[in-house]
Design an enzyme around this catalytic site. Structure first.
Site, PDB file in Angstrom:
ATOM      1  N   ASP A 210       0.847  -1.213   0.000  1.00 35.59           N
ATOM      2  CA  ASP A 210       0.000   0.000   0.000  1.00 35.59           C
ATOM      3  C   ASP A 210       0.873   1.249   0.000  1.00 35.59           C
ATOM      4  O   ASP A 210       2.089   1.152   0.064  1.00 35.59           O
ATOM      5  CB  ASP A 210      -0.872  -0.017   1.264  1.00 35.59           C
ATOM      6  CG  ASP A 210       0.004  -0.017   2.515  1.00 35.59           C
ATOM      7  OD1 ASP A 210       0.348   1.059   2.986  1.00 35.59           O
ATOM      8  OD2 ASP A 210       0.380  -1.109   3.004  1.00 35.59           O
ATOM      9  N   ASP A 212       0.489   3.680   2.405  1.00 40.44           N
ATOM     10  CA  ASP A 212       0.209   4.273   3.707  1.00 40.44           C
ATOM     11  C   ASP A 212      -0.900   5.334   3.533  1.00 40.44           C
ATOM     12  O   ASP A 212      -1.917   5.001   2.932  1.00 40.44           O
ATOM     13  CB  ASP A 212       1.503   4.843   4.321  1.00 40.44           C
ATOM     14  CG  ASP A 212       1.361   5.015   5.825  1.00 40.44           C
ATOM     15  OD1 ASP A 212       0.866   4.082   6.475  1.00 40.44           O
ATOM     16  OD2 ASP A 212       1.714   6.079   6.337  1.00 40.44           O
TER      17      ASP A 212
END
Ligand SMILES: CSC[C@H]1O[C@H](OP(=O)(O)O)[C@H](O)[C@@H]1O
Ligand SMILES: Nc1ncnc2[nH]cnc12
Length: 288
Positions: A210, A212
């Site tokens: 991802d 974040d």
């Protein structure tokens, strides 16, 4: 042919290891408590692998409650000569995408509550050298394995280790980016510190899941998003471990293998018999 023995600590999403021959399970206890789960042992090509799921099977243990000391010591007691960590991370850089692998070489510590040394309240003081936390030869082997597997991989980078278990605020995420960090996670720095004290060369395979929460144009990281990417990343991790099995370096050449020789400041004559016994499996050879 020398059989190398490698500990593998599997992170989020990696709770089992496929393709092991002569598979067996070891329930180990240590003078620092019990590890996260049983250790699965087996052979992969020329390498003996000792696999330990960091959060336990079923992902039961949060990052701040993992007994990192017992995990590393259990692997050492079973004969591990070096340790590979597999970990899910968020990307802190625009050009590092979910699905990529980063072979980090530095860490920044933002943890608060974890025992991160074996030399605590037993009357033994040690200050181990830790300028380069990642073993260069093991990292090199992992990079070659990544190329062989065909995954997009970056060699080098800084892993900021947060306390968790919550993900970061946007202000924190922006701050870590301003520090030039590459990836973010919650587990690898305590492990790297303890691996060094246990004289185990250590390298991290950071699997990006991802961005974040610093990228304002997309949703902030969530467990759902991480798990979706992890399903694919687990295959990458397993393939990389199969590929690296034939490339494991000689641990005797690593500076980590003798890290405690000049780190102990308390002379053995001032160390109690009880402390020597507690630390025997770790650094017994330096205590006489
Ligand atoms: C499931 S997202 C947060 C969780 O994932 C990472 O774990 P690991 O390093 O064991 O792969 C991160 O550090 C958090 O513990
Ligand atoms: N964004 C993130 N922050 C902390 N740990 C993570 N593990 C995977 N993604 C993460």
């Amino acid at each position: 042919m020398t059989t190398r023995i490698v500990g593998v600590i599997g992170g989020s999403g990696l709770y089992e290891m496929d393709g092991l021959v002569d598979r067996g399970e070891h329930r180990v206890s240590t003078t620092f408590g019990d590890p996260s789960d049983v250790v699965i042992a087996g052979t992969l090509g020329e390498t003996r692998l000792l696999f330990l799921p960091r959060h336990g099977r079923g992902h039961r243990i949060p990052p701040h409650r993992i007994n990192y000391r017992a995990n590393l010591l259990a692997l050492k007691q079973l004969g591990a000569e070096q340790v590979i960590s597999i970990s899910a991370v968020g990307s802190m850089q625009e050009d590092i995408h979910p699905g990529d692998v980063v072979l980090v070489d530095q860490f920044i510590d933002r943890t608060r509550s974890r025992p991160t040394t074996y030399f605590d309240d037993d009357g033994v003081v040690a200050h181990v050298e830790f300028a380069d936390p990642i073993d260069a030869a093991l990292q090199d082997a992992l990079y070659r394995a990544a190329l062989e597997v065909g995954v997009r991989a970056r060699r080098g980078g800084t892993y900021v280790c947060i306390e968790g278990p919550q993900f970061s605020t946007r202000a924190e995420s922006d701050l870590y980016r301003s520090w030039g960090t590459t990836v973010i996670g919650m587990t690898n720095l305590p492990e790297a510190r303890l691996a060094r004290e246990a004289e185990l060369p250590y390298a991290t395979v950071a699997l990006v899941t991802d961005y974040d929460c610093w990228r304002r144009e997309e949703a902030a990281v969530s467990v759902d998003a991480v798990l979706a990417v992890l399903k694919k990343n687990v295959g990458t991790a397993q393939a990389m471990l199969r590929a690296v099995a034939s490339k494991i370096p000689d641990p005797a050449q690593s500076p980590a293998t003798n890290a405690m020789r000049h780190a102990l400041i308390t002379p053995p004559s001032h160390i109690s018999a009880a402390a020597k016994e507690k630390l025997a499996a770790l650094i017994g050879r330096h205590l006489s």
